[in-house]
Design a protein around this motif. Structure first.
Motif, mmCIF file in Angstrom:
data_model
loop_
_atom_site.group_PDB
_atom_site.id
_atom_site.type_symbol
_atom_site.label_atom_id
_atom_site.label_comp_id
_atom_site.label_asym_id
_atom_site.label_seq_id
_atom_site.Cartn_x
_atom_site.Cartn_y
_atom_site.Cartn_z
ATOM 1 N N ARG A 54 56.260 -70.892 -7.225
ATOM 2 C CA ARG A 54 56.804 -69.868 -8.114
ATOM 3 C C ARG A 54 55.721 -69.022 -8.805
ATOM 4 O O ARG A 54 56.026 -67.995 -9.401
ATOM 5 N N VAL A 55 54.481 -69.456 -8.752
ATOM 6 C CA VAL A 55 53.406 -68.793 -9.489
ATOM 7 C C VAL A 55 53.237 -67.320 -9.102
ATOM 8 O O VAL A 55 53.115 -66.468 -9.994
ATOM 9 N N PRO A 56 53.223 -66.944 -7.805
ATOM 10 C CA PRO A 56 53.069 -65.512 -7.496
ATOM 11 C C PRO A 56 54.155 -64.637 -8.135
ATOM 12 O O PRO A 56 53.850 -63.562 -8.668
ATOM 13 N N ALA A 57 55.397 -65.094 -8.111
ATOM 14 C CA ALA A 57 56.479 -64.326 -8.752
ATOM 15 C C ALA A 57 56.293 -64.293 -10.267
ATOM 16 O O ALA A 57 56.557 -63.271 -10.911
ATOM 17 N N PHE A 58 55.829 -65.388 -10.837
ATOM 18 C CA PHE A 58 55.529 -65.433 -12.270
ATOM 19 C C PHE A 58 54.458 -64.401 -12.617
ATOM 20 O O PHE A 58 54.616 -63.621 -13.557
#
Length: 156
Positions: A136-140
């Protein structure tokens, strides 16, 4: 900047890539596999304490820190978010925004404390949650950049 800024690692890294920056501060991703999504908010000028800043600057840095926390909670859904401005090792104003999950190696202690769980001994449920958070980090990061750019448009 003061003379100490010439040896300050945060001043030395001022031009390094950031997730977002404005004239007063920058937001950087921290590469820490145990804490995917960990972010720092770093004041550009070499100042050691929040009270070294004007009231308007203190408000600005805290608004950005809280915006990061809100986006982090929405996208990474941690069990807890730790906010820390220590500066004991690097006396340059910066905030750590750390997503925490029950079962991480240090929980419920600070991430700088001695680990309670040896590497690789975390539960399967925790390892799965960690892997999900890492995905989820890239979208975050993208949402964080969008929100900060909307709330605090670049001036000049």
């Amino acid at each position: 900047m003061t003379d100490s800024s010439s040896v300050c690692p945060l001043c030395a890294a001022a031009e390094a890539p950031a997730l977002w920056r404005d004239a007063r501060l920058r937001v950087i991703a921290v590469d820490e596999a145990d804490y995917p999504g960990y972010v720092r908010v770093i004041w550009h000028a070499h100042a050691a304490e929040m009270t070294d800043l004007s009231e308007a600057d203190r408000l600005h840095v805290m608004q950005v820190v809280l915006e990061v926390e809100a986006v982090m909670r929405d996208h990474l859904q941690p069990d807890k978010v730790n906010l820390a401005a220590l500066g004991n090792m690097v006396p340059h104003l910066h905030w750590h925004i750390i997503p925490r999950r029950r079962g991480d190696r240090h929980f419920p202690d600070a991430i700088w404390a001695a680990p309670r769980v040896a590497p690789g001994e975390e539960s399967l449920a925790f390892r799965e949650a960690l892997q999900d958070a890492a995905q989820r980090v890239p979208a975050f990061h993208q949402r964080l950049q969008e929100r900060l750019s909307l709330r605090y448009p670049a001036v000049g």
